[in-house]
Design an enzyme around this catalytic site. Structure first.
Site, short mmCIF file in Angstrom:
data_model
loop_
_atom_site.label_atom_id
_atom_site.label_comp_id
_atom_site.label_asym_id
_atom_site.label_seq_id
_atom_site.Cartn_x
_atom_site.Cartn_y
_atom_site.Cartn_z
N HIS A 54 0.66 -1.11 0.14
CA HIS A 54 0.31 -0.07 0.37
C HIS A 54 0.59 1.55 0.08
O HIS A 54 1.17 1.46 1.39
CB HIS A 54 -0.56 -0.30 1.37
CG HIS A 54 -2.05 0.86 1.36
ND1 HIS A 54 -3.57 0.56 1.46
CD2 HIS A 54 -1.97 2.40 0.74
CE1 HIS A 54 -4.41 2.11 1.60
NE2 HIS A 54 -3.12 2.63 1.03
N HIS A 56 2.05 4.76 -1.92
CA HIS A 56 0.89 5.80 -3.28
C HIS A 56 2.24 6.89 -3.92
O HIS A 56 3.20 7.88 -3.21
CB HIS A 56 0.35 7.37 -2.40
CG HIS A 56 -1.12 6.45 -1.78
ND1 HIS A 56 -2.06 6.16 -2.64
CD2 HIS A 56 -1.12 6.16 -0.27
CE1 HIS A 56 -3.19 6.08 -1.74
NE2 HIS A 56 -2.62 5.90 -0.66
N ARG A 58 1.95 8.62 -6.33
CA ARG A 58 1.62 9.80 -7.53
C ARG A 58 1.67 10.17 -8.44
O ARG A 58 0.94 11.20 -9.27
CB ARG A 58 2.09 11.11 -6.29
CG ARG A 58 2.35 11.23 -4.34
CD ARG A 58 0.96 10.76 -3.91
NE ARG A 58 0.57 11.27 -2.57
CZ ARG A 58 -0.38 10.66 -1.75
NH1 ARG A 58 -1.28 9.93 -2.94
NH2 ARG A 58 -0.68 11.34 -1.07
N HIS A 173 -11.16 0.39 1.15
CA HIS A 173 -10.66 1.90 1.62
C HIS A 173 -12.25 1.52 2.53
O HIS A 173 -12.74 2.58 2.27
CB HIS A 173 -10.09 2.86 1.08
CG HIS A 173 -10.19 4.14 1.88
ND1 HIS A 173 -9.46 5.03 1.90
CD2 HIS A 173 -10.89 4.72 2.49
CE1 HIS A 173 -9.08 5.68 2.36
NE2 HIS A 173 -10.71 6.24 2.86
N ASP A 299 1.10 2.68 3.74
CA ASP A 299 0.48 3.18 2.92
C ASP A 299 1.07 5.15 2.86
O ASP A 299 0.88 6.14 3.21
CB ASP A 299 -1.15 3.51 4.30
CG ASP A 299 -2.40 5.09 3.66
OD1 ASP A 299 -2.17 5.12 2.68
OD2 ASP A 299 -2.95 5.50 4.09
O1 DOR Z 1 -4.62 9.48 4.30
C1 DOR Z 1 -4.66 8.92 3.06
N1 DOR Z 1 -3.79 9.91 2.93
N2 DOR Z 1 -5.35 7.90 3.61
C2 DOR Z 1 -5.79 7.57 1.83
O2 DOR Z 1 -6.51 6.85 2.18
C3 DOR Z 1 -5.70 8.14 1.05
C4 DOR Z 1 -3.72 8.85 1.47
C5 DOR Z 1 -3.47 9.58 0.36
O3 DOR Z 1 -3.62 9.00 -0.87
O4 DOR Z 1 -2.79 10.92 0.56
ZN ZN Z 2 -6.75 4.35 2.02
#
Ligand code: DOR
Ligand code: ZN
Length: 418
Positions: A54, A56, A58, A173, A299
């Site tokens: 998990h 990101h 970007r 989610h 995350d």
């Molecule tokens: O805190 C978070 N940031 N929770 C999420 O589900 C998405 C993530 C984000 O993409 O910044």
């Molecule tokens: Zn999430």
């Protein structure tokens, strides 16, 4: 290419490890062989490189927060050889061209292995299902609408049915937006103290319950993202006992932090789901220990300074997590004697690799040489200024931790050296 790691510690024993090309060729107490490179791992522990299910990254679309290159650098610096990247990019990962682009760009960068996660619904809008088959052909390893919950049960039902046919994990989610309302932190004593609108635990738990019920009805798998509440842990524990095929993850910030961190009004503690209370944190740790929680995922959610150094209500949600995950978890769980190193390693490598069907996560002869060497005794302060990630947003800046990643190998190639 042959690399010999000398005098490392593996499962408590002194060991030499020989890498030939991309594989672990030999694991023995002592190996003497002509090699291209030798690494003296005296005092270092050998772990399977971590797998983040998990992350990101970007890119495309939000390169000012992070891109595939900086995110990959952050990954290997954190001991991760594999990261699965979430589809809330711009454009969203809901078509094969974006999937191909990410795979191609990650290969060019040539650091961590990057596995894209496709969107469940087109544009993450919750209205029309994405073409999961085509996305799978293009290279996705799972589907998720992370960042945006799938709001109707009917859409989630369809997604679970289709994903089952394509053998794709569904990562949910869980957030009922009607209960979140305009909340920005956990609803409780601290939200009152801070004068910030609260998000009740029920906002997560209502949807965790829904996913459990749907997975049971369809006799299929579902994976719950970033579990943050005591109630979710007990719902999932109960569901597992009843044979429901539910798996879940939590994140280092729910293991180490509580909503006491919001009282400084530093928006680096703002994350979704929000940091909860001590009783939740303890339940999360219990859940990890008894197997209710399957995985620790980061995350990793990098954001720019401009999105974080503003009023709490307006700031973006997310914590930059790749580069502090291991040390935070080691310090809180292993150093304090609550969990074995082997269990922590399993939660960060083998368990996520299994759920995502990625062929890595274990140290064994003949296996891929995705390896992390860590100094478990080194103590240091987390310093976000030194992060390779563009996202310096962490509420753990300045925290004293133990356990430093020293080397990361990805398929036999040294990609990071501290
Ligand atoms: O805190 C978070 N940031 N929770 C999420 O589900 C998405 C993530 C984000 O993409 O910044
Ligand atoms: Zn999430």
């Amino acid at each position: 290419m042959k690399t010999l790691i000398k005098n490392g510690i593996f499962n408590g024993n002194k060991i030499d490890l020989l890498i030939v090309d991309n594989k672990i060729a030999k694991l023995q107490e002592s190996i003497d062989e002509q090699v291209d490179k030798t690494i003296d791992a005296k005092g270092l522990t050998i772990l399977p490189a971590f797998v983040d299910m998990h992350t990101h990254l970007r890119e495309p679309g939000f390169e000012y927060k992070e891109d595939i290159e900086t995110g990959s650098k952050a990954a290997v610096a954190g001991g991760y050889a594999s990261v699965c990247c979430m589809p809330n990019t711009k454009p969203v990962i809901d078509n094969k061209y974006i999937v191909s682009y990410i795979i191609h760009r990650a290969k060019e960068v040539n650091l961590a292995k990057v596995y894209p996660i496709g969107a469940i619904t087109v544009g993450l809008k919750g209205e029309m299902m994405s073409e999961m088959g085509k996305l799978k052909q293009a290279g996705i390893v799972a589907v998720s609408d992370d960042g945006c919950p799938v709001s109707t049960a009917q859409m989630m039902r369809l997604a679970l049915e289709y994903a089952k046919d394509f053998d794709l994990p569904v990562l949910s989610h869980c957030e009922d937006k009607s209960l979140v309302d305009n909340g920005v932190v956990n609803e409780g004593a601290n939200s009152s103290k801070a004068g910030l609108n609260g998000i009740p635990s029920a906002a997560e738990e209502v949807m965790v319950s829904r996913e459990i019920i749907l997975a049971g009805m369809l006799n299929t798998k579902v994976h719950i993202c970033h579990v943050s509440t005591k109630g979710s842990v007990s719902l999932i524990r109960d569901a597992k006992k009843r044979g429901i095929k539910v798996t879940c993850e939590t994140c280092p910030h729910y293991i180490c932090g509580t909503d006491d961190l919001i009282l400084s009004f530093n928006a680096n503690s703002k994350v979704n789901p929000p940091l909860r209370e001590e009783q939740d944190r303890q339940a999360i740790i219990e859940g990890l220990l008894d197997g209710t929680i399957d995985v620790i995922a980061t995350d990793h959610a990098p954001h720019s300074k401009q999105e974080k150094e503003i009023e709490y209500q307006l700031a973006a949600n997310g914590i930059s997590g790749l580069e502090s995950a291991f040390a935070l978890c080691y310090t809180e769980l292993v150093s304090k004697g609550r969990m074995s190193l082997e269990k922590l390693s399993y939660l960060m490598s083998e368990a996520p690799a299994k759920i995502m069907n990625i062929p890595c996560g274990e140290i064994k002869e003949g296996g891929l040489a995705d390896i992390t060497l860590v100094d478990l005794n080194e103590k240091y302060k987390i310093d976000s200024k030194k992060f390779f990630s563009k996202g310096k947003n962490t509420p753990f800046d300045g925290w004293e931790v133990q356990g430093r990643v020293k080397y990361t190998f990805v398929e036999g190639e040294l990609k990071y050296e501290a």
